[in-house]
Design an enzyme around this catalytic site. Structure first.
Site, PDB file in Angstrom:
ATOM      1  CB  CYS A  64      -3.713 -44.437 -40.909  1.00  0.00           C
ATOM      2  SG  CYS A  64      -3.373 -46.196 -41.030  1.00  0.00           S
ATOM      3  CB  CYS A  68      -4.171 -47.507 -48.227  1.00  0.00           C
ATOM      4  SG  CYS A  68      -3.778 -48.657 -46.889  1.00  0.00           S
ATOM      5  CB  CYS A  71      -6.695 -44.395 -47.277  1.00  0.00           C
ATOM      6  SG  CYS A  71      -7.624 -44.225 -45.743  1.00  0.00           S
ATOM      7  CB  CYS A 108     -19.218 -51.456 -39.277  1.00  0.00           C
ATOM      8  SG  CYS A 108     -20.230 -52.711 -40.037  1.00  0.00           S
ATOM      9  CB  CYS A 139     -18.818 -55.327 -38.145  1.00  0.00           C
ATOM     10  SG  CYS A 139     -17.603 -55.404 -39.471  1.00  0.00           S
ATOM     11  CB  CYS A 199     -16.360 -58.517 -43.086  1.00  0.00           C
ATOM     12  SG  CYS A 199     -16.902 -57.156 -44.134  1.00  0.00           S
ATOM     13  NE  ARG A 271     -20.611 -55.536 -45.297  1.00  0.00           N
ATOM     14  CZ  ARG A 271     -21.540 -55.466 -44.352  1.00  0.00           C
ATOM     15  NH1 ARG A 271     -22.456 -56.398 -44.271  1.00  0.00           N
ATOM     16  NH2 ARG A 271     -21.541 -54.482 -43.504  1.00  0.00           N
TER      17      ARG A 271
END
Ligand code: SAM
Ligand code: DTB
Ligand code: SF4
Length: 329
Positions: A64, A68, A71, A108, A139, A199, A271
């Site tokens: 990616c 972040c 991550c 998801c 999702c 979400c 969640r």
């Protein structure tokens, strides 16, 4: 007990004008007062002993472009994770069918993308409509979206879009440099505008100050309307990521964050997301008592471990919790 927590009836009407001071007053209340209020709100707004189980699938792993700091999947850090291409639609639908057979009511799909690219839109829409046709809630989490993309996903049958604000705005720059907090809000606005349920939540245990946890919940609770679904993740610390050395958050602080979210967003699904693998049964039980009513099941989240299914169902049995059968709003 503070007046704020004493008046349960008043807490049942969702508010979007919370001050940071009010959020702090709730978060820092005596633990018993906090949990009592959270549980009182919870059972007025949700079934008392039901928890939704969702299954996650990483449909595109690693490589990616974002940085972040938490991550495993960022191309900026050498975590040893092998990057892969977008999975073929039929393999995704096979995995979805298995999840459904295992009792999941929501599926998801997550992709390690900065944003959704035009070339992938059709495949993603086929995945969404295929999962929807199986009778599960759908999702996806695919990074940033444009207006027309959000509309396309909605037309394909998308119920929820996950896009986390991660932490309080003042803490954002410490964690991510390749996008802004406002970028996140812009995508959430597009998702909402297309009629998709929102979400959005965050990650705690990233070495943040307590005020950032309070700020995160206050920001989420001031979204109008509230996000229908609020994931609270505990950081899964991954070696060779900038936040890989973070110390786990005290479990009581984790539970306080869940309870504060439950009280400030009474009707949203709360969640209990990443980080359960490192959590005791007792901590998870406290999270349910504090109002968490959704978990991810299956041995893997996207790329990191999650408890084995039988451990989760043993815990449900011990606590007298039933998995939700009907998709929750
Ligand atoms: N790339 C998309 C994005 O970031 O929006 C979708 C996938 S991303 C993995 C989904 C969410 O997982 C992130 O927003 C973050 O909140 C959460 N996450 C990622 N790595 C995590 C970790 N190590 N521990 C806890 N949560 C994590
Ligand atoms: C969310 O807030 N938590 C889930 C879901 N949204 C996509 C993802 C957690 C990912 C944990 C790190 C991993 O397994 O790669
Ligand atoms: Fe990419 Fe999402 Fe990981 Fe950030 S959290 S690096 S956007 S996959």
């Amino acid at each position: 007990m503070t007046q704020l927590l004493n008046d349960i009836d008043r807490l049942l009407t969702p508010r979007t004008d919370w001050t940071r001071e009010e959020a702090a007053e709730i978060y820092r209340a005596p633990f018993n007062d906090l949990i009592f209020a959270a549980q009182s709100v919870h059972r007025k707004c949700h079934p008392a002993n039901q928890v939704q189980t969702s299954q996650l699938l990483s449909i595109k792993t690693g490589g990616c472009a974002e940085d972040c700091g938490y991550c495993n999947q960022s191309a900026h850090f050498d975590t040893g994770l092998k990057a892969s291409k977008l999975m073929p639609v039929d393999e995704v639908l096979e995995a979805a069918q298995k999840a459904k057979d295992g009792g999941a009511t929501r599926f998801c799909m997550g992709a390690a993308w900065r944003e959704l690219k035009a070339r992938d839109e059709d495949a993603i829409c086929d995945m969404i409509s295929g999962v929807k046709a199986m009778g599960m809630e759908t999702c996806v989490t695919l990074g940033m979206l444009e207006d027309d993309q959000a509309k396309k996903l909605r037309e394909a049958g998308l119920d929820y879009y996950n896009h986390n604000i991660d932490t309080a705005p003042e803490d954002y720059g410490r964690v991510i440099s390749t996008r802004t907090y406002q970028d996140r809000l812009d995508t959430l606005e597009r998702v909402r505008g297309a009629g998709i349920h929102v979400c959005t939540g965050g990650i705690i245990g990233m070495g943040e100050p307590e005020t950032a946890r309070i700020g995160l919940i206050a920001e989420l609770a001031n979204m109008d309307p509230h996000p229908e679904s609020v994931p609270i993740n505990h950081l899964v610390a991954v070696e060779n990521t900038p936040l890989g050395d973070s110390k786990p958050l005290d479990a009581i602080d984790f539970v306080r964050t869940i309870a504060t979210a439950r009280i400030m967003m009474p009707k949203s699904m709360a969640r209990l997301s990443a980080g359960r693998e490192g959590m005791s049964r007792e901590t998870q039980a406290l999270c349910f008592l504090a109002g968490a009513n959704s978990i991810f099941v299956g041995e893997e989240l996207l790329t990191t471990p999650n408890p084995e299914k039988h451990e989760d169902f043993d815990l449900f049995k011990t606590l007298g919790i039933e998995p939700m059968t009907m998709p929750a709003e």
